[in-house]
Write a protein that holds these residues in place. Structure first.
Motif, PDB file in Angstrom:
ATOM      1  N   ARG A   1       9.564  19.597  26.419  1.00  0.00           N
ATOM      2  CA  ARG A   1       9.573  20.892  27.089  1.00  0.00           C
ATOM      3  C   ARG A   1       8.174  21.491  27.063  1.00  0.00           C
TER       4      ARG A   1
ATOM      5  N   GLY B   1      10.183  32.109  29.850  1.00  0.00           N
ATOM      6  CA  GLY B   1      11.435  31.588  29.315  1.00  0.00           C
ATOM      7  C   GLY B   1      11.324  30.983  27.930  1.00  0.00           C
TER       8      GLY B   1
ATOM      9  N   SER C   1      14.057  31.537  24.708  1.00  0.00           N
ATOM     10  CA  SER C   1      15.404  30.975  24.560  1.00  0.00           C
ATOM     11  C   SER C   1      15.419  29.483  24.876  1.00  0.00           C
ATOM     12  N   ASN C   2      16.446  28.837  24.386  1.00  0.00           N
ATOM     13  CA  ASN C   2      16.596  27.399  24.578  1.00  0.00           C
ATOM     14  C   ASN C   2      17.049  27.072  25.991  1.00  0.00           C
ATOM     15  N   ILE C   3      16.752  25.858  26.424  1.00  0.00           N
ATOM     16  CA  ILE C   3      17.202  25.340  27.704  1.00  0.00           C
ATOM     17  C   ILE C   3      18.270  24.288  27.418  1.00  0.00           C
ATOM     18  N   SER C   4      19.390  24.363  28.129  1.00  0.00           N
ATOM     19  CA  SER C   4      20.453  23.375  27.971  1.00  0.00           C
ATOM     20  C   SER C   4      20.153  22.151  28.825  1.00  0.00           C
TER      21      SER C   4
ATOM     22  N   LYS D   1      20.464  21.343  23.437  1.00  0.00           N
ATOM     23  CA  LYS D   1      19.542  22.408  23.839  1.00  0.00           C
ATOM     24  C   LYS D   1      18.165  22.062  23.306  1.00  0.00           C
TER      25      LYS D   1
ATOM     26  N   GLN E   1      19.110  27.340  32.227  1.00  0.00           N
ATOM     27  CA  GLN E   1      18.846  28.421  31.282  1.00  0.00           C
ATOM     28  C   GLN E   1      19.268  29.727  31.950  1.00  0.00           C
TER      29      GLN E   1
END
Length: 133
Positions: A7, A13, A16-19, A29, A50
């Motif tokens: 990543r 962004g 927060s985590n990205i799925s 994630k 996200q």
């Protein structure tokens, strides 16, 4: 068989985590600047999401290294949102009709996050795959 996902989305962004979705199912994630390995069968369809924002879909194979980046238009949209907020403060004394039209424009602007890809997936290195894939 594994695929490596990196990543590199920058500051947009990052809080927060990205799925990560493999073949349409959320499997893990990934946090800001994190690198993960996921197990796949022969090949898989990979996307990320996200908060409703999404990416393009790519087909990955064993040994692929995938990079998640932020689409350039996302930075433009973010800057536009900041300018919109400034504009709303400047014209806060405008007539009611003008405020309604500005709110409508802002709603359309926010919905663009759900209609266009915010993130970009790209296979960055795999010596076993053809350059033309």
């Amino acid at each position: 068989m594994t695929v490596t996902i990196k990543r590199k989305t920058g500051w947009l962004g990052m809080a927060s985590n990205i799925s990560v979705k493999v073949n349409g199912e959320k499997v893990v994630k990934i946090a800001h600047t994190q690198e993960i390995n996921i197990a796949i069968q022969d090949s898989a369809h990979l996307t990320v999401i996200q908060f409703g924002s999404k990416s393009n879909e790519i087909v990955v194979k064993d040994g692929d290294i995938v990079e998640i980046t932020t689409a350039k238009w996302s930075y433009i949209v973010y800057c536009a949102a900041v300018m919109y907020t400034f504009l709303m403060n400047v014209i806060s004394t405008a007539a009611y009709k003008d405020k309604v039209s500005i709110v409508a424009i802002f709603i359309i602007f926010l919905s663009s996050f759900f209609l266009v890809n915010t993130y970009r997936l790209k296979i960055i290195n795999n010596n076993t795959r053809s350059e033309f894939l």
